[in-house]
Structures are given as C-alpha cells and as structure tokens.
Write a protein that holds these residues in place. Sequence first.
Motif, PDB file in Angstrom:
ATOM      1  N   GLY A 165      89.393  49.145  92.829  1.00  0.00           N
ATOM      2  CA  GLY A 165      90.331  50.225  93.144  1.00  0.00           C
ATOM      3  C   GLY A 165      89.917  51.506  92.429  1.00  0.00           C
ATOM      4  N   PRO A 166      90.540  52.627  92.785  1.00  0.00           N
ATOM      5  CA  PRO A 166      90.168  53.915  92.175  1.00  0.00           C
ATOM      6  C   PRO A 166      90.591  53.987  90.713  1.00  0.00           C
ATOM      7  CG  PRO A 166      92.122  54.170  93.533  1.00  0.00           C
ATOM      8  CD  PRO A 166      91.637  52.770  93.754  1.00  0.00           C
ATOM      9  N   HIS A 167      89.941  54.850  89.927  1.00  0.00           N
ATOM     10  CA  HIS A 167      90.390  55.056  88.553  1.00  0.00           C
ATOM     11  C   HIS A 167      91.775  55.698  88.598  1.00  0.00           C
ATOM     12  CE1 HIS A 167      90.256  59.403  88.006  1.00  0.00           C
ATOM     13  NE2 HIS A 167      89.099  59.441  88.652  1.00  0.00           N
ATOM     14  N   LEU A 168      92.547  55.531  87.560  1.00  0.00           N
ATOM     15  CA  LEU A 168      93.940  55.971  87.597  1.00  0.00           C
ATOM     16  C   LEU A 168      94.227  57.092  86.589  1.00  0.00           C
ATOM     17  CD1 LEU A 168      95.679  52.483  88.136  1.00  0.00           C
ATOM     18  CD2 LEU A 168      95.069  54.188  89.852  1.00  0.00           C
ATOM     19  N   ASN A 169      93.191  57.826  86.189  1.00  0.00           N
ATOM     20  CA  ASN A 169      93.422  58.995  85.333  1.00  0.00           C
ATOM     21  C   ASN A 169      94.070  60.114  86.146  1.00  0.00           C
ATOM     22  OD1 ASN A 169      92.367  57.832  83.077  1.00  0.00           O
ATOM     23  ND2 ASN A 169      90.303  58.671  83.380  1.00  0.00           N
ATOM     24  N   ASP A 170      94.893  60.915  85.481  1.00  0.00           N
ATOM     25  CA  ASP A 170      95.539  62.047  86.147  1.00  0.00           C
ATOM     26  C   ASP A 170      96.177  61.658  87.471  1.00  0.00           C
ATOM     27  OD1 ASP A 170      95.241  64.037  84.237  1.00  0.00           O
ATOM     28  OD2 ASP A 170      93.131  64.315  84.786  1.00  0.00           O
ATOM     29  N   LEU A 171      96.837  60.553  87.436  1.00  0.00           N
ATOM     30  CA  LEU A 171      97.432  60.012  88.653  1.00  0.00           C
ATOM     31  C   LEU A 171      98.690  60.777  89.056  1.00  0.00           C
ATOM     32  CD1 LEU A 171      97.335  57.625  90.678  1.00  0.00           C
ATOM     33  CD2 LEU A 171      98.719  56.319  89.055  1.00  0.00           C
ATOM     34  N   PHE A 172      99.446  61.187  88.045  1.00  0.00           N
ATOM     35  CA  PHE A 172     100.731  61.839  88.338  1.00  0.00           C
ATOM     36  C   PHE A 172     100.509  63.194  89.003  1.00  0.00           C
ATOM     37  CE2 PHE A 172     102.016  58.416  85.938  1.00  0.00           C
ATOM     38  CZ  PHE A 172     103.384  58.255  86.029  1.00  0.00           C
ATOM     39  N   GLY A 173     101.179  63.375  90.128  1.00  0.00           N
ATOM     40  CA  GLY A 173     101.023  64.599  90.873  1.00  0.00           C
ATOM     41  C   GLY A 173      99.872  64.551  91.857  1.00  0.00           C
ATOM     42  N   ARG A 174      99.123  63.463  91.821  1.00  0.00           N
ATOM     43  CA  ARG A 174      97.977  63.318  92.710  1.00  0.00           C
ATOM     44  C   ARG A 174      98.460  62.817  94.062  1.00  0.00           C
ATOM     45  NH1 ARG A 174      93.697  59.507  90.044  1.00  0.00           N
ATOM     46  NH2 ARG A 174      93.728  57.889  91.648  1.00  0.00           N
ATOM     47  N   TRP A 209     101.884  60.691  93.971  1.00  0.00           N
ATOM     48  CA  TRP A 209     102.196  59.696  92.939  1.00  0.00           C
ATOM     49  C   TRP A 209     103.049  60.292  91.834  1.00  0.00           C
ATOM     50  CZ3 TRP A 209     101.942  55.516  95.217  1.00  0.00           C
ATOM     51  CH2 TRP A 209     100.853  55.140  96.019  1.00  0.00           C
ATOM     52  N   GLU A 210     104.223  59.754  91.672  1.00  0.00           N
ATOM     53  CA  GLU A 210     105.093  60.076  90.551  1.00  0.00           C
ATOM     54  C   GLU A 210     105.936  58.832  90.277  1.00  0.00           C
ATOM     55  OE1 GLU A 210     108.273  60.297  91.761  1.00  0.00           O
ATOM     56  OE2 GLU A 210     108.069  61.031  93.802  1.00  0.00           O
ATOM     57  N   ASP A 211     106.845  58.929  89.346  1.00  0.00           N
ATOM     58  CA  ASP A 211     107.562  57.737  88.901  1.00  0.00           C
ATOM     59  C   ASP A 211     108.070  56.863  90.045  1.00  0.00           C
ATOM     60  OD1 ASP A 211     108.918  59.460  86.064  1.00  0.00           O
ATOM     61  OD2 ASP A 211     107.259  58.061  86.183  1.00  0.00           O
ATOM     62  N   GLU A 212     108.806  57.516  90.953  1.00  0.00           N
ATOM     63  CA  GLU A 212     109.466  56.713  91.976  1.00  0.00           C
ATOM     64  C   GLU A 212     108.496  56.125  92.998  1.00  0.00           C
ATOM     65  OE1 GLU A 212     112.862  58.141  94.374  1.00  0.00           O
ATOM     66  OE2 GLU A 212     113.589  58.793  92.398  1.00  0.00           O
ATOM     67  N   PHE A 223      98.065  58.807  80.702  1.00  0.00           N
ATOM     68  CA  PHE A 223      96.698  59.201  81.067  1.00  0.00           C
ATOM     69  C   PHE A 223      96.687  60.351  82.067  1.00  0.00           C
ATOM     70  CE2 PHE A 223      94.729  55.890  78.753  1.00  0.00           C
ATOM     71  CZ  PHE A 223      95.602  54.821  78.802  1.00  0.00           C
ATOM     72  N   SER A 224      97.837  60.952  82.275  1.00  0.00           N
ATOM     73  CA  SER A 224      97.893  62.121  83.143  1.00  0.00           C
ATOM     74  C   SER A 224      98.094  63.356  82.263  1.00  0.00           C
ATOM     75  CB  SER A 224      99.048  62.001  84.129  1.00  0.00           C
ATOM     76  OG  SER A 224      98.706  61.125  85.180  1.00  0.00           O
ATOM     77  N   SER A 225      97.488  64.482  82.672  1.00  0.00           N
ATOM     78  CA  SER A 225      97.639  65.693  81.882  1.00  0.00           C
ATOM     79  C   SER A 225      99.100  66.137  81.956  1.00  0.00           C
ATOM     80  CB  SER A 225      96.721  66.785  82.422  1.00  0.00           C
ATOM     81  OG  SER A 225      97.223  67.214  83.670  1.00  0.00           O
ATOM     82  N   GLU A 226      99.484  66.957  80.973  1.00  0.00           N
ATOM     83  CA  GLU A 226     100.881  67.329  80.833  1.00  0.00           C
ATOM     84  C   GLU A 226     101.495  67.922  82.108  1.00  0.00           C
ATOM     85  OE1 GLU A 226     102.678  69.606  77.255  1.00  0.00           O
ATOM     86  OE2 GLU A 226     100.686  68.870  76.762  1.00  0.00           O
ATOM     87  N   ASP A 227     100.777  68.903  82.671  1.00  0.00           N
ATOM     88  CA  ASP A 227     101.304  69.595  83.852  1.00  0.00           C
ATOM     89  C   ASP A 227     101.561  68.613  84.976  1.00  0.00           C
ATOM     90  OD1 ASP A 227     101.064  71.802  82.439  1.00  0.00           O
ATOM     91  OD2 ASP A 227      99.388  72.682  83.580  1.00  0.00           O
ATOM     92  N   ALA A 228     100.531  67.801  85.187  1.00  0.00           N
ATOM     93  CA  ALA A 228     100.634  66.849  86.286  1.00  0.00           C
ATOM     94  C   ALA A 228     101.783  65.893  86.030  1.00  0.00           C
ATOM     95  CB  ALA A 228      99.336  66.076  86.426  1.00  0.00           C
ATOM     96  N   ALA A 229     101.891  65.470  84.787  1.00  0.00           N
ATOM     97  CA  ALA A 229     102.948  64.532  84.459  1.00  0.00           C
ATOM     98  C   ALA A 229     104.315  65.162  84.687  1.00  0.00           C
ATOM     99  CB  ALA A 229     102.817  64.066  83.018  1.00  0.00           C
ATOM    100  N   THR A 268     104.986  67.632  86.860  1.00  0.00           N
ATOM    101  CA  THR A 268     105.228  67.700  88.305  1.00  0.00           C
ATOM    102  C   THR A 268     105.531  66.324  88.837  1.00  0.00           C
ATOM    103  OG1 THR A 268     102.953  68.486  88.156  1.00  0.00           O
ATOM    104  CG2 THR A 268     104.325  69.341  89.973  1.00  0.00           C
ATOM    105  N   GLY A 269     104.857  65.371  88.241  1.00  0.00           N
ATOM    106  CA  GLY A 269     105.007  64.008  88.742  1.00  0.00           C
ATOM    107  C   GLY A 269     106.380  63.447  88.480  1.00  0.00           C
ATOM    108  N   ALA A 270     107.121  64.118  87.626  1.00  0.00           N
ATOM    109  CA  ALA A 270     108.406  63.543  87.241  1.00  0.00           C
ATOM    110  C   ALA A 270     109.469  63.797  88.293  1.00  0.00           C
ATOM    111  CB  ALA A 270     108.837  64.098  85.893  1.00  0.00           C
ATOM    112  N   SER A 271     109.263  63.211  89.412  1.00  0.00           N
ATOM    113  CA  SER A 271     110.262  63.167  90.486  1.00  0.00           C
ATOM    114  C   SER A 271     110.745  64.509  91.011  1.00  0.00           C
ATOM    115  CB  SER A 271     111.494  62.375  90.028  1.00  0.00           C
ATOM    116  OG  SER A 271     111.097  61.195  89.433  1.00  0.00           O
TER     117      SER A 271
END
Lengths: 419, 381
Positions: free
Chosen positions: B52-61, B85-88, B127-133, B135-138
């Motif tokens: 499977g793909p690597h999962l770095n910087d996943l949030f917001g991707r 990709w975000e929490d939910e 493992f996601s950068s702050e910004d992405a994390a 944005t990723g937060a729902s």
Amino acid sequence: MGKGNGIDRRRLLTAGLAAGGAALAPRAVAGEGDPAILEVQDWTRYLGDGVQARPYGVPSEFEAHVVRRDVEWLTAATESSVNFTPIHELDGIITPNGLCFERHHAGIAEIDPADHRLMINGLVDQPLVFTMEDLKRLPRENRVYFLECAANSGMEWRGSQLNGAQYTHGMVHCVMYTGVPLRTILGEAGIKASGKWVLAEGADASVMTRSIPIEKAVDDCLVAFMMNGEALRPEQGYPLRLVVPGWEGNMWVKWLRRIEVGDLPWHQREETSKYTDLLPNGKARRFTWVMDVKSVITSPSPQMPISHGPGPLVISGLAWSGNGRITRVDVSLDGGRNWRRARIDGPSLPKALHRFYLDIDWDGRDLLLQSRAIDEDGFVQPSKEELRAVRGENSIYHNNGIQTWHVKPDGSSENVEVS
Amino acid sequence: MSKSRKSLLAAAAASLLALPAHAQGDPDNGAQVFKKCLACHAVGENAKHKVGPHLNDLFGRTAGGLGDYKYSNAMHEAGENGLVWEDETLHDYLADPRGAVKGTKMAFAGLKKEDELRDVVAYLRTFSSEDAAATGASPVSGQEPEPTPQSDAPDVAATEPAAAQAVAAAGGTATEPGVGLAYGLGRRATEDEVAAWDIDVRPDGMGLPDGSGTVGEGDMLFQEQCASCHGVFGEGAGRWPVLAGGQGTLTDERPEKTIGSFWPYLSTVFDYIRRAMPFGNAHSLTDDEVYALTAYLLYMNDVVADEEFELSKENFSEIELPNAANFIDDDRDSEPHYAAKADPCMRDCKDTPAEIVMRARILDVTPGSVDDDGAGAGAVD
C-alpha cells in the motif's frame, strides 16, 4: 468388549469366596430386572486406577474402534499417503487432535523445536530468521477453522465407491489454532511494494511448497504452533504450521520453515502436476484455492447403522464452506425430492465446521438421506450430476456434490447415487 | 516527527480539556494497532510505498492522491468524488475498507474496535504536517477539531518501527539483538542461509543454479536411483507415479497425466527433483545430476528427440512443455449451479420418486469389506 470384564469379575468372585466365604460375596438383589442394575458391578465395588496412571489421558478402551483409517490400495507407500478422520463417530464441531486425518508426502518429520527455524526472504526489506522462542513473543490469536484436503470425496467422481462417511468425507477436520498472524511476521521483515505472492515451504523431506497470493497471506493466514490448546501434533506439522483459512489443505504447509515473498507464482509441483482440476475438454483449472460449500450426514451412515429400530432418530451431520459461515442446511429423506430445514447447533464460525441435526420419528422404512448446505455468500451445495455435467469425472479435486445414504429397514445403510 | 507532534500537543491542549477521555485517540496505543498495517504500509521518516502507499502527510490528502503509487480505479474515483483523508473518513475506511470504498484493493478486513480506530487515526495524524492535520480535522463535517494526542503520552518515537529497531540493537545485551521492524524480533538471515534453503526455480528461470547434464548421464542416474519406483522408462512400477507418456490422453476416460502430457513448466520438474527426489534420500543429487535427470525425462517424454541433448542453465528457459497453454484460472463461480445462487427447491423437486442408480457395493473397495480386492479407482493427489 464387555466380556473381558465378566471373566475378570468371576475370577475375583471365586477368589473372594475362597478367602472369606459368603460374607465377602457381592450383594446382589434377587429379582426381576436388568442385571446391570441388580448386580453390583466391579467398578462400583473395587477401586480404579489412581491419578497419574495415565499422565496423558487416552480414550476409554471401549472407544478403541474410533480411529483414523486408511485405504491401502490408494497409494504406493504409507509415507506418501492419507488416512481419514472418523467423522461418523464424532459430534460437535471440534475434532480431537489424535483423530485429525493425516496427509504426508514424505512421512512425519520429527523436529525438536530448538532446532526449528522460520526464514522470511525474497522481496522484503530484510531477510529474517525466527526461532520458535521469537515467534512466541509476538501477539497471538485463537481461531477455529476447518481444514479440508482438496481431494476429499475425490474417489467418488465416477460414482459411489466407498462405504462410509469416514472414507468419502473424512479428509476434513476442525480445531482451534493458536498462532501469530502471518501479516505480523511479514511486517517484521517489511514487504516490498513489488511483493505480490508468497511461497510457503515445509521442513519435511518433501520440502512442500505452495504459492499464495499476498492478499490472502496478509488477510487471515496464521502461523500456528498450537491446536486445541496443546502443541501441534507431529503429524500436523509440529512445531509450526501455516493456517490458510477456507483454502485447500495442501496449502496449510506443515513443519513450516520458510516464507519467500516474490512478484510471481512459482508453479510448484503441488500447483501444476497436482491440485489442478482437469476438465472434459482437456483444459485444467489451476489455483482453485477455496473449498466449496459442502455437507454430509455422518449418522446414520454405512459405518453407523441404526441399532434401535423405528421411533425417534437423530440425524446428524457436518457442513462447511471456505467462503465463511453456513447459513442453512436442508435434509431430504427421499433422495432430494422434498427437503426440510435442519437445525444448526453449536457455534457458527466462519470457515469452521458446523454441526446440524434433524430429529425425526423414523417409520422403519427405506430412507434416501441427503443434506444440502448454503453458505453466507449464497452458494448452494450442488448435486453430483450438476458437478459432473460441467467438470466430467477426472477433476479429482473439489468434489462437493450432495451425498446420498440409502438407509434400509434393518438400519444398515449404503453409499448410493439416485436419479 | 516527535517535534511536529509536540507542537500539535500544544495546539490541541485547550480543546483537550473540554473533551471526554473516551473521545480521544491515543497515538501510543495507535502505534501498537498500526502493527496490523505494517505488512503493507510504511509511515515515518523515509517511508516508501509497500503493498500500500506510504501514509505520511495523509491528513488533508485526497484519496488516491499520490502520483507515484498505483491505486485501484475505485480509490481514484473516490478521490475525484471528493474523498479527503481526515478523522472521519479514515475512521470509516479503516472500519470497513470495502464498504467505504467499494472496489478498493486494500485487502484488509477492517478494524472492529472503536478505540483501535481512534488510536490508529491519532497515530497517523502525528505523521502529518500541522497545516494538513488542522485541515484534516473534519472541516467537511463542520465539527470542532478532533482531539489530538493526550499530553501525558510518552514520546511516540519510542514506539516507531525505526526506533524500536534501534532500541533493540542498542540495548543488545542478548547475543542476537532482534531486528524486526515492528517488534524487534528475529535476526537477519545470512546470505549463505538464504542460499541453503531458497532453492526454488520459477518458469522464467529465476533460481536456476549453474550447471548442465545430458540425456545419457540422466539415463544412467535414472536407472540407478529412480527406475525401481518409476520404471525404466518412467512408466511407473506398481502404484508409483508415472513420469512419461500419456500424450493425447487428457480427454480420455482415463487420462494419464505426466510431465509430457500434462505439466505446464519444465522448471517444476527441476525444482521438484532437486527438493524431493529420490524419495527417501532427498537433497542428495548435485545440480548437474538434476539437469541430467531433467534432460532424460524430457527425452522419455519426446520433448527432445536428440539422445545427445544437453540441458543447462543457458538453454533451460527455451524449452516449452506441450501442455503449457491448457491451464485456465479458477472459474468455478461461473458454473450454472453456482452462478444462479437461487433459493433451492424444497417441495416436489423431482417429478418422480428418486431411484437408486448406483451402489457402492457394486465396486466395493471399502477397507475391511468382504470383496475388497484392492481394485479401487482413484487418487488422492
């Protein structure tokens, strides 16, 4: 079997009389009734063996006939052969360890666990070697699965041949395995992106090998070291075997010593010369891994005649599917013309044996007993004619056709096929 | 990673206080849960694609959003339809991959436990950068940002694969420090060890050793070491396997499946003889001898006609067995009795009462039966 005891008792009785006269004679109530009740039995009077007489318990001497059996003419050598689980004598869904059928290709390897190693190599980040001790430090799981040889019922393609559920359907067993998910072990080595297949290899003198797609390997495969709570039996791959739930038994490599990750299947002997299914047009199917939905009535059956005459009769059987759970079993008393739903009793676990019963009031007349299983994917167990219509008679493997037993008024039964 | 995680901790500290404990994911527990994913995914420094793909910087991707990884069409489509990709969304995908993204090629049954789901998502977030994390937060659901790791959690680095490896190696008081990626168990196999056991040969020739052998040499060896069971010409003595002949019999009533008539690949012959024959004295033949025996079996099966023929690593892959094209993949599901998946008939399923058309006693070969003359037909493999 009861005779031996009778003689013993008489001998003891004489001895007692000689020693002390009437006072020592066992109490026996004169009168009408069952001597089993009226007479004091030896086991009710004398002490039995103490603890530790049997440090590893064995079944009662009266169960001596409940054993695995083989069909001698089938193979040239017992080291490359098979024997059968006495499924007709068993109940519930768990097979006792000592009765699980055996299939070896080079006899039973006897391995000291201290000398056993598991190697992971091929398309991995780092090739690894594990000792048994290492493996027992990884998180484990307990799961109940059936294991069926793909050739189970293979002798019946041309028609009814063997008289007994043990021989027609006994290349199956079901135990609880304790082991580490293969996924976890592969994770220690790290699978490379190009890794699409694994090759499982045994340490016995056949160095058994099978190719398994990576999706299955990391889905539910287990590397097991225990069965039914105790160490694997030598004939089941002690100290380590692969568990490939729902898939043909040959892939469950025993004495597992190596897992190689690769990008293509290896086309080993057991997936080319063997375990390929020849069709009438000369083509052969390969990689037919899943064991199809299947069932059989284990009692009454040719080795389990009805001894009690008409009246209440328990019809008992097994059902299983490599796709998951069995959702329903139907039983026919008239060779498949009319069917009733049987009762599934005990746990219903995916890819495990299921026990079913139909309790009837037998009128003492001929029965043509059949069972038909349906699994959670909606697959219905086919008839033998349906299978032969597509596959002919030379497939050897994957015969899951509906079995018929002809039960006769005297309670005996025979393996038959019906129109 | 631990750095970005610390800043995350600070950022989230306020909202943390307001939330009930059970709603928070614990990244340390998540690191344990992630061991279920390690076979297929890497995350953290230098993480590469695996199955499977690597999962770095996943949030917001966007789902299926990495250009250099080959996703399923299903995952690409999900991304095009707005799956980010975000929490939910992660929660739902990991709970039931095939349910959430129908047709995904992620062969993973899903995590069944709520706390495992929350914890692994919290772990991935580290493992996601702050910004992405952030944005990723729902943002989609418009909820408050999801809780981030508990402030009292030990440094996640200690449970990261690379760190575990380092710890195992550094703390190596044991004679053999383990090197496994997740648990630090197992040791590296040496090249010689791999060579000793990895003797498999594939149809494309991968795994073939150096060497060669002629039909004549093979004939000699075969008569000495194999003929007692397999017959002088590979015709099989008694019930021992037949190795030659049978060409053109596959559609007969009694097909004879041999190397020449049935086997698809020559590599299997070489591989099998080297690993398992002679029966009872396996691993006793040299590689040259295995080449010679394979050459002899080719000759006995009329695949080569020249008595002088020499088989070697060099010419091995040129040889094709006659039946190679006649293997097809499993298509049992398309058989009429399976394809229908219809509810089966329960009443009056046959026009007339069932009649017995065959009895086992006709050819009774059951062990222990009166007429068991050992004349049964069939095979176990």
